[in-house]
Design a protein around this motif. Structure first.
Motif, PDB file in Angstrom:
ATOM      1  N   TYR A 127      10.547   6.875  11.941  1.00  0.00           N
ATOM      2  CA  TYR A 127      10.216   8.242  11.337  1.00  0.00           C
ATOM      3  C   TYR A 127       9.169   8.560  10.366  1.00  0.00           C
ATOM      4  CZ  TYR A 127      15.166   7.757  12.931  1.00  0.00           C
ATOM      5  OH  TYR A 127      16.571   7.593  13.522  1.00  0.00           O
ATOM      6  N   TRP A 128       8.517   9.576  10.588  1.00  0.00           N
ATOM      7  CA  TRP A 128       7.704  10.233   9.501  1.00  0.00           C
ATOM      8  C   TRP A 128       8.474  11.455   8.891  1.00  0.00           C
ATOM      9  CZ3 TRP A 128       3.922   7.975   7.019  1.00  0.00           C
ATOM     10  CH2 TRP A 128       3.116   7.054   7.725  1.00  0.00           C
ATOM     11  N   TYR A 129       8.213  11.551   7.558  1.00  0.00           N
ATOM     12  CA  TYR A 129       8.636  12.797   6.902  1.00  0.00           C
ATOM     13  C   TYR A 129       7.689  13.119   5.840  1.00  0.00           C
ATOM     14  CZ  TYR A 129      13.519  11.145   8.069  1.00  0.00           C
ATOM     15  OH  TYR A 129      14.652  10.909   8.505  1.00  0.00           O
ATOM     16  N   ARG A 130       7.779  14.288   5.307  1.00  0.00           N
ATOM     17  CA  ARG A 130       6.665  14.938   4.322  1.00  0.00           C
ATOM     18  C   ARG A 130       7.696  15.297   3.241  1.00  0.00           C
ATOM     19  NH1 ARG A 130       3.065  19.726   5.638  1.00  0.00           N
ATOM     20  NH2 ARG A 130       3.321  20.035   3.380  1.00  0.00           N
ATOM     21  N   GLN A 131       7.445  15.136   2.042  1.00  0.00           N
ATOM     22  CA  GLN A 131       8.295  15.568   0.849  1.00  0.00           C
ATOM     23  C   GLN A 131       7.472  16.566   0.161  1.00  0.00           C
ATOM     24  OE1 GLN A 131       9.675  12.467  -1.966  1.00  0.00           O
ATOM     25  NE2 GLN A 131      11.647  13.485  -2.157  1.00  0.00           N
ATOM     26  N   ASP A 132       7.893  17.791  -0.270  1.00  0.00           N
ATOM     27  CA  ASP A 132       7.323  18.670  -1.044  1.00  0.00           C
ATOM     28  C   ASP A 132       8.164  19.145  -1.908  1.00  0.00           C
ATOM     29  OD1 ASP A 132       6.160  19.556   2.151  1.00  0.00           O
ATOM     30  OD2 ASP A 132       4.787  18.999   0.805  1.00  0.00           O
ATOM     31  N   PRO A 133       7.573  19.766  -3.180  1.00  0.00           N
ATOM     32  CA  PRO A 133       8.673  20.183  -4.297  1.00  0.00           C
ATOM     33  C   PRO A 133       9.435  21.137  -3.918  1.00  0.00           C
ATOM     34  CG  PRO A 133       6.119  19.877  -5.017  1.00  0.00           C
ATOM     35  CD  PRO A 133       6.244  19.720  -3.433  1.00  0.00           C
ATOM     36  N   GLY A 134      10.659  20.903  -4.136  1.00  0.00           N
ATOM     37  CA  GLY A 134      11.785  22.024  -3.803  1.00  0.00           C
ATOM     38  C   GLY A 134      11.960  22.199  -2.216  1.00  0.00           C
ATOM     39  N   MET A 135      11.617  21.078  -1.539  1.00  0.00           N
ATOM     40  CA  MET A 135      11.930  21.131  -0.007  1.00  0.00           C
ATOM     41  C   MET A 135      12.614  19.791   0.460  1.00  0.00           C
ATOM     42  SD  MET A 135      10.536  24.060   0.732  1.00  0.00           S
ATOM     43  CE  MET A 135      10.036  24.042   2.588  1.00  0.00           C
ATOM     44  N   GLY A 136      12.859  18.974  -0.259  1.00  0.00           N
ATOM     45  CA  GLY A 136      13.255  17.750   0.362  1.00  0.00           C
ATOM     46  C   GLY A 136      12.615  17.061   1.205  1.00  0.00           C
ATOM     47  N   LEU A 137      12.999  16.044   1.750  1.00  0.00           N
ATOM     48  CA  LEU A 137      12.257  15.704   3.051  1.00  0.00           C
ATOM     49  C   LEU A 137      12.362  16.161   4.369  1.00  0.00           C
ATOM     50  CD1 LEU A 137      13.051  12.839   1.045  1.00  0.00           C
ATOM     51  CD2 LEU A 137      11.924  11.633   2.714  1.00  0.00           C
ATOM     52  N   ARG A 138      11.301  16.449   5.065  1.00  0.00           N
ATOM     53  CA  ARG A 138      11.534  17.101   6.376  1.00  0.00           C
ATOM     54  C   ARG A 138      10.859  16.083   7.451  1.00  0.00           C
ATOM     55  NH1 ARG A 138       8.739  22.748   5.575  1.00  0.00           N
ATOM     56  NH2 ARG A 138       7.358  21.418   4.295  1.00  0.00           N
TER      57      ARG A 138
END
Lengths: 113, 112
Positions: free
Chosen positions: B33-44
């Motif tokens: 899997y590939w996720y991105r993590q942004d402030p206030g957004m969690g991992l997507r």
């Protein structure tokens, strides 16, 4: 739309306190709920819960799942500064081979001396 | 015990440049899997793969492509980087038997 909500968003406690972190969810095809701890880098696995009412325990950490009310809690007793981290809740959903995680935004815990 | 290894750890790109992030796992896992993590957004979830030669879209796939030519490797490509893709990217892997996902240490990507 699948949703995982964690509360509180952040928390500051003193060393030795007990904390309870909350996670509620609304997802289709629930498989399991997972808790991860994230310090500076990779999220590290803490617990996986699949059945209601059965407590999982590891040292000072414990967690339980309520599939009827759709929530889980993570308890940390006698907190230490090393417990400072972001705690992530995720729900494993999907059917067949499509096993996917939906994450909450996390709870940032800071433990002070 | 390497587990999941991501390269590079940090990268700065200019808008419009392309690059590939590499994820390698040594646990013989089927799923990656590939996720991105942004402030206030969690991992997507961006993209995922259930086996060599297969890929599928996740929650936020636009602007990314992936390939899984070998079971142990999962590549994430940005064809034309945009500032909105500034993020921390995590790779994860697991087995099909409802086991926890294991994460790499992440790649911090900044796009100017």
């Amino acid at each position: 739309e699948d949703k995982v909500v964690q509360s509180p968003l952040s928390l500051v406690v003193h060393e030795g306190d007990t904390v309870t972190l909350n996670c509620s969810y609304e997802v289709t095809n629930f498989r399991s709920l997972l808790w991860y701890k994230q310090e500076k880098k990779a999220p590290t696995f803490l617990f996986m819960l699949t059945s209601s009412g059965i407590e999982k325990k590891s040292g000072r950490l414990s967690s339980i799942l309520d599939k009827k009310e759709l929530f889980s809690i993570l308890n940390i007793t006698a907190t230490q500064t090393g417990d400072s981290a972001i705690y992530l809740c995720a729900v494993n959903r999907g059917t067949g081979t499509a096993s996917k995680l939906t994450f909450g935004t996390g709870t940032r815990l800071q433990v002070t001396l | 015990n390497a587990g999941v290894t991501q390269t590079p750890k940090f990268r700065v790109l200019k808008t419009g440049q392309s690059m590939t992030l590499l994820c390698a796992q040594d646990m013989n896992h089927e799923y990656m899997y590939w996720y991105r993590q942004d402030p206030g957004m969690g991992l997507r979830l961006i993209h995922y793969s259930v086996g060599e030669g297969t890929t599928a879209k996740g929650e936020v796939p636009d602007g990314y492509n992936v390939s899984r030519l070998k079971k142990q490797n999962f590549l994430l490509g940005l064809e034309s980087a945009a500032p909105s893709q500034t993020s921390v990217y995590f790779c994860a892997s697991t087995d099909p038997s409802n086991q926890p996902q294991h994460f790499g240490d992440g790649t911090r990507l900044s796009i100017l």
